[in-house]
Design a protein around this motif. Structure first.
Motif, PDB file in Angstrom:
ATOM      1  N   ILE A  17       6.878   8.297   0.192  1.00  8.10           N
ATOM      2  CA  ILE A  17       6.016   7.224   0.681  1.00  8.10           C
ATOM      3  C   ILE A  17       6.281   5.936  -0.097  1.00  8.10           C
ATOM      4  O   ILE A  17       6.321   4.843   0.478  1.00  8.10           O
ATOM      5  N   ALA A  18       6.476   6.057  -1.404  1.00  5.51           N
ATOM      6  CA  ALA A  18       6.717   4.872  -2.234  1.00  5.51           C
ATOM      7  C   ALA A  18       8.035   4.196  -1.885  1.00  5.51           C
ATOM      8  O   ALA A  18       8.141   2.962  -1.896  1.00  5.51           O
ATOM      9  N   THR A  35       1.998   1.685  -3.776  1.00  4.85           N
ATOM     10  CA  THR A  35       0.913   2.054  -4.688  1.00  4.85           C
ATOM     11  C   THR A  35       0.366   3.452  -4.383  1.00  4.85           C
ATOM     12  O   THR A  35       0.147   4.250  -5.299  1.00  4.85           O
ATOM     13  N   SER A  36       0.166   3.761  -3.098  1.00  3.23           N
ATOM     14  CA  SER A  36      -0.335   5.095  -2.753  1.00  3.23           C
ATOM     15  C   SER A  36       0.697   6.167  -3.052  1.00  3.23           C
ATOM     16  O   SER A  36       0.371   7.257  -3.552  1.00  3.23           O
ATOM     17  N   GLY A  37       1.970   5.878  -2.767  1.00  5.52           N
ATOM     18  CA  GLY A  37       3.023   6.840  -3.077  1.00  5.52           C
ATOM     19  C   GLY A  37       3.177   7.061  -4.567  1.00  5.52           C
ATOM     20  O   GLY A  37       3.394   8.183  -5.020  1.00  5.52           O
ATOM     21  N   GLY A  64       4.996  11.883  -2.402  1.00  8.20           N
ATOM     22  CA  GLY A  64       4.584  10.594  -2.929  1.00  8.20           C
ATOM     23  C   GLY A  64       5.762   9.666  -3.156  1.00  8.20           C
ATOM     24  O   GLY A  64       5.708   8.470  -2.851  1.00  8.20           O
ATOM     25  N   ILE A 107       0.827  -1.209   0.000  1.00  6.01           N
ATOM     26  CA  ILE A 107       0.000   0.000   0.000  1.00  6.01           C
ATOM     27  C   ILE A 107       0.856   1.251   0.000  1.00  6.01           C
ATOM     28  O   ILE A 107       0.482   2.286  -0.573  1.00  6.01           O
ATOM     29  N   ARG A 108       2.044   1.189   0.592  1.00  5.62           N
ATOM     30  CA  ARG A 108       2.925   2.356   0.603  1.00  5.62           C
ATOM     31  C   ARG A 108       3.443   2.660  -0.803  1.00  5.62           C
ATOM     32  O   ARG A 108       3.518   3.826  -1.208  1.00  5.62           O
ATOM     33  N   LEU A 138       0.802   6.789  -6.840  1.00  6.80           N
ATOM     34  CA  LEU A 138      -0.332   7.606  -7.291  1.00  6.80           C
ATOM     35  C   LEU A 138      -0.116   9.076  -6.945  1.00  6.80           C
ATOM     36  O   LEU A 138      -0.396   9.965  -7.760  1.00  6.80           O
ATOM     37  N   LEU A 139       0.395   9.352  -5.738  1.00  2.00           N
ATOM     38  CA  LEU A 139       0.685  10.734  -5.359  1.00  2.00           C
ATOM     39  C   LEU A 139       1.774  11.331  -6.235  1.00  2.00           C
ATOM     40  O   LEU A 139       1.712  12.503  -6.634  1.00  2.00           O
TER      41      LEU A 139
END
Length: 293
Positions: A245-246, A186-188, A242, A183-184, A190-191
């Motif tokens: 986070i990634a 994928t969410s990073g 982002g 999740i880190r 996207l950001l």
């Protein structure tokens, strides 16, 4: 009989030559060593360089929170530096090390270490941004000439940060094989893509404000400029947080924090400039964060 034996010997040599040489069983193939000394991960180097980058971020914030840096629209209110370089050339020179240094680090790695897939993607994201900043953005910008002093320090920073991010990802980072589904990541990701999209679109809107040869400033319109004065800066900050986070790494978070401390005050000073210069500037528009600040 001697001639017959020689003929049979020549036939064996021709047969061996046709089949080619074969490596004896149990002998592994070894790649030749590179002509340069190989690098390796030093455990204490990454935290030290990241901490220094965080300290530089705080220094940057303290220097330019009240007084804007001396280029662009804020150059008129302060003393003009003597040495300047055309904006297109300056941006190319400044951003180039952030693309070349990771590429050089990758070339120095023997054998290349970019496994698993998540590590390769993260390194590509960093280089992708600076490929755009180096080889695309400078040739479309219509900014004013850039002070040589700021260009010098900007280039030093790009060398430093390019080394830190590339060194960590290529030599030190350890990611599980399924990091791409974390999740880190994928969410990073996207950001990162959202922020880069905002940044590129905002740069396009700013370029459209000027005709070729113009150096006057106008009120930005459209896109995220409807809500904030520093839409391009907001996009870049989102992009690098982002990325942090990634990667979920100290170097990337230190870089994201530096970006916030560097261009966040810049957006604030742009906002004040617009309010003072244009009487019809939208009062509801914020400086950096939509609806907040």
């Amino acid at each position: 009989m001697g001639g017959s034996a020689a003929g049979r010997g020549d036939g064996r040599r021709r047969s061996n030559k046709g089949r080619g040489w074969r490596r004896p069983p149990g002998v592994e193939r070894r790649c030749p060593a590179p002509p340069w000394p190989s690098m390796h991960c030093l455990p204490g180097l990454v935290p030290a360089l990241s901490s220094l980058l965080g300290a530089l971020a705080l220094l940057q914030l303290s220097l330019y929170l009240r007084v804007p840096s001396r280029y662009g629209k804020h150059e008129e209110r302060l003393c003009r530096p003597r040495g300047r370089l055309p904006a297109r050339c300056a941006w190319f020179v400044q951003e180039l090390p952030s693309f070349l240094v990771p590429a050089l680090l990758l070339a120095l790695r023997s054998p290349p270490r970019l496994e698993p897939l998540g590590c390769r993607l993260l390194c590509c994201l960093f280089c992708w941004h600076y490929f755009y900043r180096t080889f695309i953005y400078p040739f479309f910008t219509r900014g004013r000439p850039f002070p040589l002093q700021l260009l010098f320090f900007g280039t030093l920073f790009c060398i430093y940060n390019g080394f830190l991010q590339g060194y960590y990802l290529i030599y030190c980072a350890e990611y599980p094989n399924d990091w791409c589904t974390d999740i880190r990541f994928t969410s990073g990701l996207l950001l990162f893509l959202l922020g880069m999209g905002i940044n590129i679109h905002s740069d396009l809107l700013l370029r459209q404000l000027r005709k070729p040869g113009e150096v006057t400033y106008k009120i930005p319109q459209g896109g995220l400029f409807t809500y904030v004065s520093g839409a391009n800066y907001f996009g870049e900050i989102v992009e690098w947080f982002g990325f942090a986070i990634a990667t979920w790494s100290l170097p990337a978070f230190a870089f994201a924090f530096f970006t916030l401390c560097c261009i966040g005050p810049r957006a604030y000073h742009h906002h004040r400039y617009y309010l003072k210069t244009f009487t019809d500037y939208p009062k509801s528009r914020k400086a950096l964060i939509p609806f907040v600040f």
